[in-house]
Structure formats: C-alpha cells, structure tokens
Design a protein around this motif. Structure first.
Motif, PDB file in Angstrom:
ATOM      1  N   ARG A 106       0.844  -1.112  -0.213  1.00  0.00           N
ATOM      2  CA  ARG A 106      -0.019  -0.360   0.204  1.00  0.00           C
ATOM      3  C   ARG A 106       0.778   1.126  -0.449  1.00  0.00           C
ATOM      4  O   ARG A 106       0.427   2.397  -0.123  1.00  0.00           O
ATOM      5  N   GLY A 107       2.340   1.034  -0.573  1.00  0.00           N
ATOM      6  CA  GLY A 107       2.825   2.134  -0.620  1.00  0.00           C
ATOM      7  C   GLY A 107       3.941   2.083  -0.848  1.00  0.00           C
ATOM      8  O   GLY A 107       4.862   0.983  -1.822  1.00  0.00           O
ATOM      9  N   VAL A 108       4.366   3.471  -1.581  1.00  0.00           N
ATOM     10  CA  VAL A 108       5.799   3.026  -2.623  1.00  0.00           C
ATOM     11  C   VAL A 108       6.137   4.308  -2.383  1.00  0.00           C
ATOM     12  O   VAL A 108       6.187   5.448  -1.667  1.00  0.00           O
ATOM     13  N   LEU A 109       8.283   4.270  -2.170  1.00  0.00           N
ATOM     14  CA  LEU A 109       9.266   4.356  -1.903  1.00  0.00           C
ATOM     15  C   LEU A 109      10.442   5.243  -2.710  1.00  0.00           C
ATOM     16  O   LEU A 109      10.125   4.756  -3.905  1.00  0.00           O
ATOM     17  N   TYR A 110      10.769   6.184  -3.280  1.00  0.00           N
ATOM     18  CA  TYR A 110      10.793   6.746  -4.443  1.00  0.00           C
ATOM     19  C   TYR A 110      11.830   8.021  -3.295  1.00  0.00           C
ATOM     20  O   TYR A 110      11.641   8.195  -2.615  1.00  0.00           O
ATOM     21  N   ALA A 111      13.232   8.598  -4.061  1.00  0.00           N
ATOM     22  CA  ALA A 111      13.682   9.591  -4.673  1.00  0.00           C
ATOM     23  C   ALA A 111      13.438  10.420  -4.821  1.00  0.00           C
ATOM     24  O   ALA A 111      13.072  10.328  -6.415  1.00  0.00           O
ATOM     25  N   SER A 112      13.380  12.148  -5.225  1.00  0.00           N
ATOM     26  CA  SER A 112      13.266  13.008  -6.122  1.00  0.00           C
ATOM     27  C   SER A 112      14.213  13.692  -4.928  1.00  0.00           C
ATOM     28  O   SER A 112      14.791  14.727  -4.383  1.00  0.00           O
ATOM     29  N   GLU A 113      14.503  14.349  -6.439  1.00  0.00           N
ATOM     30  CA  GLU A 113      15.995  15.730  -6.672  1.00  0.00           C
ATOM     31  C   GLU A 113      14.701  17.188  -5.992  1.00  0.00           C
ATOM     32  O   GLU A 113      14.525  17.603  -7.344  1.00  0.00           O
ATOM     33  N   ARG A 114      14.653  18.031  -5.256  1.00  0.00           N
ATOM     34  CA  ARG A 114      14.154  18.495  -4.621  1.00  0.00           C
ATOM     35  C   ARG A 114      15.217  19.580  -3.906  1.00  0.00           C
ATOM     36  O   ARG A 114      15.796  18.789  -3.066  1.00  0.00           O
ATOM     37  N   ASP A 124       1.699   6.946  -0.456  1.00  0.00           N
ATOM     38  CA  ASP A 124       0.631   5.939   0.478  1.00  0.00           C
ATOM     39  C   ASP A 124      -1.077   6.037   0.109  1.00  0.00           C
ATOM     40  O   ASP A 124      -1.602   7.076  -0.345  1.00  0.00           O
ATOM     41  N   LEU A 125      -1.312   4.751   0.407  1.00  0.00           N
ATOM     42  CA  LEU A 125      -2.988   4.696  -0.236  1.00  0.00           C
ATOM     43  C   LEU A 125      -3.230   5.650   1.616  1.00  0.00           C
ATOM     44  O   LEU A 125      -3.106   4.972   2.725  1.00  0.00           O
ATOM     45  N   ILE A 126      -4.590   6.308   0.841  1.00  0.00           N
ATOM     46  CA  ILE A 126      -5.202   7.098   2.339  1.00  0.00           C
ATOM     47  C   ILE A 126      -6.742   6.375   2.505  1.00  0.00           C
ATOM     48  O   ILE A 126      -7.498   6.542   3.023  1.00  0.00           O
ATOM     49  N   LEU A 135      -5.695   1.217  -9.409  1.00  0.00           N
ATOM     50  CA  LEU A 135      -7.764   1.126  -9.477  1.00  0.00           C
ATOM     51  C   LEU A 135      -8.106   2.353  -8.215  1.00  0.00           C
ATOM     52  O   LEU A 135      -8.948   2.867  -8.043  1.00  0.00           O
ATOM     53  N   ALA A 136      -6.975   3.110  -7.210  1.00  0.00           N
ATOM     54  CA  ALA A 136      -7.223   3.646  -6.818  1.00  0.00           C
ATOM     55  C   ALA A 136      -7.719   5.431  -6.854  1.00  0.00           C
ATOM     56  O   ALA A 136      -6.984   5.864  -8.020  1.00  0.00           O
ATOM     57  N   GLU A 141       1.820  11.964  -0.959  1.00  0.00           N
ATOM     58  CA  GLU A 141       3.292  12.449   0.092  1.00  0.00           C
ATOM     59  C   GLU A 141       3.463  11.819   0.984  1.00  0.00           C
ATOM     60  O   GLU A 141       3.181  13.129   1.730  1.00  0.00           O
ATOM     61  N   LYS A 142       4.337  11.715   1.336  1.00  0.00           N
ATOM     62  CA  LYS A 142       5.054  12.187   2.611  1.00  0.00           C
ATOM     63  C   LYS A 142       6.292  12.672   2.713  1.00  0.00           C
ATOM     64  O   LYS A 142       7.198  10.681   1.869  1.00  0.00           O
ATOM     65  N   PRO A 143       7.268  12.820   3.153  1.00  0.00           N
ATOM     66  CA  PRO A 143       8.856  12.841   2.883  1.00  0.00           C
ATOM     67  C   PRO A 143       9.057  11.763   4.063  1.00  0.00           C
ATOM     68  O   PRO A 143       8.476  11.354   5.055  1.00  0.00           O
TER      69      PRO A 143
END
Length: 224
Positions: A106-114, A124-126, A135-136, A141-143
C-alpha cells in the motif's frame, strides 16, 4: 421570451430570442437574424496517450506480484500486471528515481531531487477501501528523509518499519519510520562512488543483516 431589448438612436431594435440575436429596422414589420462568427483559439485533445515503455529507468514488483511500480520520464507510475490500468503518482518538475514497494503493497518509496538535493519520499494509499494503486482514487505523499545532503536508493525493510538508503552516495544508513531516528550501517569511507547507482546493498529476509559491496582497505577491489 425576448431578452436584452435595446434601441438605437435611429429607432432600430436589437434583441435576443431563442439563443440568437435579431435586428428589426425602424418601421419594419419583421426582424432578421444576425449571423455571428466568433473566433477561437485552436484546441487539441487535453488527454495525450504516450508510450513510455522505452523510457522506463527503474521498476519494482509489488509483494503480491499484481502491480509494478516504475519510473518513466522522471515520474513514478504504478500499473496492474493483469489489466494494464496505470496510475501516475507524481507530477513534479523534478526527477524521481529508485522506486521500492512497501511490503504491505500500500506504499511506494522513491527518491526525488528537490530543493537542491536528493531526498526520499513515500506515497501511500489513504482510503482503506482501496487495495491497489492501479484502481485507487486517493493517495498521499510524505517525506521520509529531507536534508541538505544527497540521499537516495531507498528500500523498505522486510517488515516495512524502516527504510535503508545511501547518504552522500557511499554511506549506508537506516531510518526508523516511527521514531525518525537514523543509524549508520556502513560508513562512507568503506566505498568510493564514480557514478550514481554503482553502489548496491540488500536487506536480509529477516531484516537483521545487509548484503553490501565495499572497497577493501589498502586494496582497490570490491567485495561483498
């Protein structure tokens, strides 16, 4: 009904009726409908279908094997392996990479250049009634790690309670998601990075160990 009735100085009537504009010259017994031509900017289809299969840079299979999270054109997507239904999770001007699924799916993790450095985020699905990203309709998104140093290549622990990541390209660290406390697993001086992605590590199935590559002291050779 007749609407917007007005009259000119010469006595001509102008009014709207049935969605059109009519003119009745002064003294006339009938009206004539005006032909109105409105100029408009060119418009195209706002939805554009793009094949991104040749631009996928990272991907991760969900624990149940029913979904694939992937990076394409710098954005995070999740697609169903059965139906092909796809959701775009990020829409940012920055680049995302290094995608990883939560063990619960129910969650996906990743890196982002910000903000001038690579940081780590999770989506995460809420909605408890929604069980899959493909289908969500709601997600958030959370840091996970936001610092001024480079942090990327995140991976969930087998129990999903911690996240391992590389700091400054060579230091392997772990953050506890509940407490926010971090600890160092492999110091940065044990490795040397030429390009992003040339370091690797992997959690053990029980989450108690790591399989890592390291640069042997006094020798210029990598070992695991």
């Amino acid at each position: 009904p007749v609407r917007f009735l007005s009259i000119s100085d010469a006595g001509d009537l102008c009014y709207g009726w049935d969605g059109a504009i009519y003119i009745r010259p002064a003294g006339a017994s009938s009206s004539r409908r005006l032909t109105v031509t409105a100029k408009a900017d060119d418009r195209g289809n706002e939805r554009v279908y793009t094949n991104v299969a040749d631009s996928i840079s990272d991907f991760a299979l969900s624990p149940d094997g029913k979904h694939v999270a992937f990076i394409a054109r710098g954005e995070v997507f999740v697609t169903s392996t059965k139906h092909g239904d796809t959701r775009r999770l990020t829409d940012t001007p920055e680049q995302e990479r290094s995608v990883s699924f939560h063990p619960g799916g129910r969650g996906v993790l990743y890196a982002s250049e910000r903000d001038g450095s690579w940081n780590i985020y999770r989506t995460d699905l809420i909605n408890d009634d929604e069980t899959s990203f493909s289908l969500a309709t709601e997600w958030e998104e959370k840091p996970v790690v936001e610092t001024g140093v480079e942090t990327f290549q995140p991976h969930y622990s087998p129990d999903g309670k911690e996240v391992a990541f590389l700091e400054q390209r060579t230091t392997l660290r772990v953050i506890n998601l509940e407490s926010g406390e971090t600890r160092t697993i492999l110091p940065g001086d044990m490795n040397y990075s030429y390009v992003d992605g040339d370091q690797w590590y992997e959690w053990s199935p029980d989450g108690q160990w790591f399989l890592v590559s390291f640069l042997s002291p006094t020798r210029w050779s990598f070992e695991a």
